[in-house]
Scaffold this motif. Structure first.
Motif, short mmCIF file in Angstrom:
data_model
loop_
_atom_site.label_atom_id
_atom_site.label_comp_id
_atom_site.label_asym_id
_atom_site.label_seq_id
_atom_site.Cartn_x
_atom_site.Cartn_y
_atom_site.Cartn_z
N MET A 101 0.83 -1.18 0.17
CA MET A 101 0.10 -0.20 -0.05
C MET A 101 0.70 1.27 0.02
O MET A 101 2.00 1.13 0.60
N THR A 102 0.38 2.40 -0.35
CA THR A 102 0.91 3.76 -0.32
C THR A 102 0.49 4.36 1.01
O THR A 102 -0.77 4.69 1.01
N LEU A 103 1.43 4.68 1.74
CA LEU A 103 1.08 5.42 3.08
C LEU A 103 1.31 6.82 2.94
O LEU A 103 2.54 7.05 2.42
N LYS A 117 -3.81 3.44 9.92
CA LYS A 117 -3.86 3.04 8.57
C LYS A 117 -2.94 1.96 8.20
O LYS A 117 -3.30 1.23 7.16
N LEU A 118 -1.79 1.47 8.74
CA LEU A 118 -1.22 0.47 8.35
C LEU A 118 -1.92 -0.89 8.70
O LEU A 118 -1.79 -1.88 7.93
N ASP A 120 -5.35 -1.01 9.14
CA ASP A 120 -6.30 -1.11 8.34
C ASP A 120 -6.05 -1.64 6.51
O ASP A 120 -6.84 -2.23 5.97
N GLY A 121 -4.90 -1.21 6.14
CA GLY A 121 -4.29 -1.74 4.84
C GLY A 121 -3.87 -3.07 4.78
O GLY A 121 -3.53 -3.67 3.67
N ILE A 123 -0.80 -4.23 6.57
CA ILE A 123 0.49 -4.21 6.38
C ILE A 123 0.80 -4.92 7.84
O ILE A 123 1.91 -5.75 7.59
N GLU A 149 5.83 3.59 -0.04
CA GLU A 149 5.18 2.37 -0.60
C GLU A 149 5.77 1.51 0.69
O GLU A 149 7.00 0.93 0.62
N ASN A 151 4.95 -2.73 2.48
CA ASN A 151 4.46 -3.89 2.34
C ASN A 151 4.50 -4.81 3.38
O ASN A 151 4.91 -4.55 4.52
N SER A 152 3.63 -5.77 3.40
CA SER A 152 3.40 -6.65 4.65
C SER A 152 4.71 -7.46 5.10
O SER A 152 4.78 -8.00 6.16
#
Length: 168
Positions: A101-103, A117-118, A120-121, A123, A149, A151-152
């Motif tokens: 995702m883009t944070l 946000k992280l 919810d996305g 990550i 950018e 990622n998990s």
């Protein structure tokens, strides 16, 4: 009318206005009609509707659970033979499971919002850990404005270093 009677009338009007204002502020009944009786009926009706909606939700949840259990048992029975071979293949980590995702970091954002946000996305799994890490003295007040950018597969430390501009 003379000047003093006009002044007395003005003072009386002021006092009546002040009395009404005080009575309204402290919910005092000074003989004015109220509509509280209809509010009680509305509250009772809304409580009945809430109870009915709660019962409907509970029955829908129970129905959904039963359907899910039934579908799962059907799928298990149909795929028993192939499950063993698929399990052996799926033991290797899939790169398809990685979430990116883009944070967006903006001025005034808090570590709590970043962590939410992280999470919810998809990550990170625990926003509290990330929030505590960003509140740490090493990263506190160091969030850098921009788009990142993430990622998990990244660790919490890697994400923190990226969004605070700290060296790797």
């Amino acid at each position: 009318m003379n000047k003093s009677s006009i002044r007395a009338f003005g003072v009386a009007l002021f006092l009546v206005g002040a009395l009404l204002s005080v009575a309204d502020r402290f919910d005092l009944n000074i003989g004015l009609p109220t509509v509280a009786s209809t509010n009680d009926k509305d509250v009772e009706e809304l409580q009945k509707q809430l109870e009915q909606a709660t019962k409907e939700i509970a029955s829908l949840k129970a129905q959904t659970t039963k359907e899910t259990v039934t579908e799962n048992t059907k799928e298990e029975n149909a795929t028993d033979a192939t499950a063993v071979s698929e399990h052996a293949e799926s033991s290797t980590p899939d790169s398809d499971d990685e979430v990116t995702m883009t944070l967006q970091i903006y001025s005034g954002i808090t570590p709590y919002i970043v962590a939410q946000k992280l999470e919810d996305g998809g990550i990170i799994t625990n926003s509290v850990e990330m929030e505590l890490l960003l509140a740490n003295a090493k990263y506190a007040r160091s969030l850098q404005i921009g788009s990142y950018e993430v990622n998990s597969s990244m660790t919490l430390e890697e994400i923190a270093k990226l969004i605070t501009g700290k060296k790797q």
